[in-house]
Write an enzyme that holds these catalytic residues in place. Structure first.
Site, PDB file in Angstrom:
ATOM      1  CB  THR B  45      -0.785  -0.014   1.320  1.00 50.03           C
ATOM      2  OG1 THR B  45      -1.395  -1.265   1.429  1.00 50.03           O
ATOM      3  CG2 THR B  45      -1.788   1.067   1.400  1.00 50.03           C
ATOM      4  CG  ASP B  61      -2.784   2.254  -2.592  1.00 53.51           C
ATOM      5  OD1 ASP B  61      -2.666   1.295  -3.356  1.00 53.51           O
ATOM      6  OD2 ASP B  61      -2.598   2.176  -1.353  1.00 53.51           O
ATOM      7  NE  ARG B  63      -2.449  -1.923  -8.375  1.00 49.00           N
ATOM      8  CZ  ARG B  63      -1.545  -1.637  -9.304  1.00 49.00           C
ATOM      9  NH1 ARG B  63      -0.282  -1.940  -9.096  1.00 49.00           N
ATOM     10  NH2 ARG B  63      -1.897  -1.044 -10.416  1.00 49.00           N
ATOM     11  CE  LYS B  77      -5.023  -0.591  -0.211  1.00 44.75           C
ATOM     12  NZ  LYS B  77      -3.725  -0.575  -0.847  1.00 44.75           N
ATOM     13  N   GLY B  91      -0.155  -3.512   5.124  1.00 37.17           N
ATOM     14  CA  GLY B  91       0.327  -4.819   5.558  1.00 37.17           C
ATOM     15  C   GLY B  91      -0.649  -5.900   5.133  1.00 37.17           C
ATOM     16  CB  SER B 173       5.010  -1.466  -0.591  1.00 34.62           C
ATOM     17  OG  SER B 173       3.785  -1.201  -1.235  1.00 34.62           O
ATOM     18  CG  ASP B 210       4.808   0.442  -4.124  1.00 37.92           C
ATOM     19  OD1 ASP B 210       3.830   0.288  -3.385  1.00 37.92           O
ATOM     20  OD2 ASP B 210       5.707  -0.409  -4.280  1.00 37.92           O
ATOM     21  CB  SER B 213       0.495   1.751  -4.239  1.00 29.72           C
ATOM     22  OG  SER B 213       1.335   1.423  -3.174  1.00 29.72           O
TER      23      SER B 213
END
Lengths: 246, 278
Positions: B45, B61, B63, B77, B91, B173, B210, B213
């Site tokens: 994330t 985000d 995803r 999220k 996580g 991430s 990233d 994400s």
């Protein structure tokens, strides 16, 4: 309608009598008067004051070690009335509960939550047949960050309530009626007024002309640094002011 | 009074690891047959939060990935904890979800008990004590943000139970990509629109830079007045519209020759089957 007869144990352990009374709890209230002391607590505009007698019956007793005012947290203190040993046990438990709350939730326990917790614990003793209720009455004085000065009392039955002014002990009824006459609907007493009213209430009801060594005064104000127990000199200042008024 | 004889009771808990050796043996024997044990879905994330003039803005985000496959293109999220406290989770998706639900339940009980609105410190305290008890086995990295009587606050809690209190935070991430935007352009006491743009840019940096994400930017603005959830505030990675047409008109291909071969069919067998209307 025939009343069921009890086996006679309802006076010995905490079970209901046929009339629906808990004799042990009522006896616990009588035990509060065993100590022979009276305490008074009053809430002012920006302070709370708790006053209790300091009786040192024996000349050999070290008066410094005799006290009924205890600090529970920085901003909460309590005055205990009743059996001294039970009082100490309750205070220890209250300190533990307050510290545990701070650890679990990260902020200081509010006064009403602490009183509620102690009252809930006392209620358990009124249900457990194997444990007796404690013969002491706790009056909490404290400062709430949002609500200001707070005064709460909890008793052996597990009942608790917030008060503008309250008394506990031998001369409880007389002190309460004295306070009822004095307390107005709007609470706007200053610090000096609150202390003097509390001391004069005790003096009038017990018909004693107090010396500073015979009184214990605990205060908490919005200006000050938490719960403070006044020294004899400070008590003397207020006694002098009181006598000058009269 | 036996309670006071015990020191401050530390809750025993955490996962029971008695079966780990058995599971390891099972996994190795299964992998010999070609089966792979199912993995936990991670959110991979970018989540971020900042404190601005009137409150707190949380961004995330949308995803959710399952190793190298996008499992959910538009997952949520930013989780509700209390009317004035929200939490972003990174996580392991399930861990973040369930942990925040447990916190929300505890906070509700606490509010009913005390009769006061929730405090952000209280949520963070309980979160970190629970995560520490599980020694990092619960893989939830959370950003808790809210406005209470003490003001707007932002905390980040790591899976092992450590926490930070800062004016801006990123986790997940894509944290490195997002925090670079914050480090460059964050100012204390920003206005609402400026702050919203900044969080949007930070999350967008995470979405583009990233792999874990992607998809949209969700924002949650918490002020003393209330909460505004902006789901799908920005969609930087929308599928583009095709420029050209890939349908050919009939007659595009020129017909050069045409040969017709008739197929004579002979009826061999004829049978009728009545369909059951039910």
């Amino acid at each position: 309608m025939s009343r069921g007869s009890s086996a006679g144990f309802d006076r010995h352990i905490t079970i209901f009598s046929p009339e629906g009374r808990l004799y042990q709890v009522e006896y616990a209230f009588k035990a509060i008067n065993q100590g022979g002391l009276t305490s008074v607590a009053i809430r002012g505009k920006d302070c709370v004051v708790a006053v209790t007698q300091k009786k040192v019956p024996d000349k050999l007793l070290d008066a410094m070690t005799v006290t009924h005012l205890y600090k529970i947290t920085e901003n909460i203190g309590c005055v205990m009335t009743g059996m001294t040993a039970d009082s100490r046990s309750q205070v220890q438990r209250a300190r533990y509960e307050a510290a545990n709350w701070m650890y679990k939730y990260g902020y200081e326990i509010p006064v009403d939550m602490l009183c509620k917790r102690m009252a809930d614990i006392s209620q358990v003793y009124t249900q457990n047949a194997e444990m007796r209720p404690l013969g002491c009455c706790m009056i909490f004085v404290g400062l709430d960050e949002e609500l200001g000065p707070q005064l709460y009392k909890c008793d052996p039955a597990g009942y608790f309530c917030g008060f503008k002014a309250t008394a506990a002990g031998v001369k409880q009824t007389e002190a309460t009626s004295y306070l009822e006459k004095k307390v107005k609907k709007k609470l706007d007493w200053t610090y000096e007024q609150t202390i003097e009213t509390a001391i004069s209430c005790l003096a009038t009801v017990l018909s004693i002309d107090f010396k500073p060594s015979e009184l214990e005064v605990g205060i908490i104000t919005t200006k000050g640094s938490g719960f403070k127990i006044l020294s004899e000199n400070e008590i003397d200042v207020h006694l002098v002011a009181l006598s000058e008024r009269e | 009074m036996l309670h006071t004889l015990k020191p401050c009771e530390i809750q025993t808990g955490g996962f029971c690891f008695e079966n780990t050796r058995r599971n390891a043996v099972l996994e190795s024997s299964l992998s010999e047959s070609g089966y792979k044990a199912p993995g936990a879905r991670k959110t991979g994330t970018t989540i971020a939060g900042i404190v601005f003039k009137d409150g707190v803005i949380l961004g995330a985000d949308t995803r959710a990935t399952d190793d190298m496959v996008v499992a959910d293109k538009n997952c949520m999220k930013i989780h509700y904890i209390a009317p004035n406290i929200y939490c972003c989770g990174a996580g392991v998706a399930a861990d973040a979800d369930v942990t925040t639900q447990i916190m929300s339940s505890n906070v509700e009980l606490h509010m009913l008990n005390t009769g006061r609105p929730a405090l952000v410190t209280m949520v963070t305290r309980q979160l970190k004590q629970m995560l520490f008890r599980y020694q990092g086995q619960i893989g939830a990295s959370l950003i808790v943000g809210g406005v209470d009587v003490t003001g707007p606050q932002l905390y980040s809690v790591y899976p092992h139970g450590s926490y930070d209190k800062l004016p801006f935070l990123t986790m997940g991430s894509g944290a490195a990509a997002a925090v670079s935007v914050f480090e460059d352009r964050f100012k204390p006491n920003m206005e609402l629109e400026e702050a919203k743009q900044l969080v949007r840019e930070a999350i967008t940096a995470g979405i583009f830079c990233d792999l874990g994400s992607g998809s949209n930017v969700d924002l949650c603005i918490i002020t003393e007045a209330g909460v505004e959830m902006l789901r799908g505030y920005d969609k930087p990675a929308m599928k583009g519209k095709r420029e050209g047409q890939y349908r050919y008109k009939p007659g595009t291909t020129a017909v050069l020759t045409k040969t017709v071969t008739p197929f004579p069919l002979v009826v061999v067998d004829e049978s009728v089957q009545i369909m059951d209307p039910e």
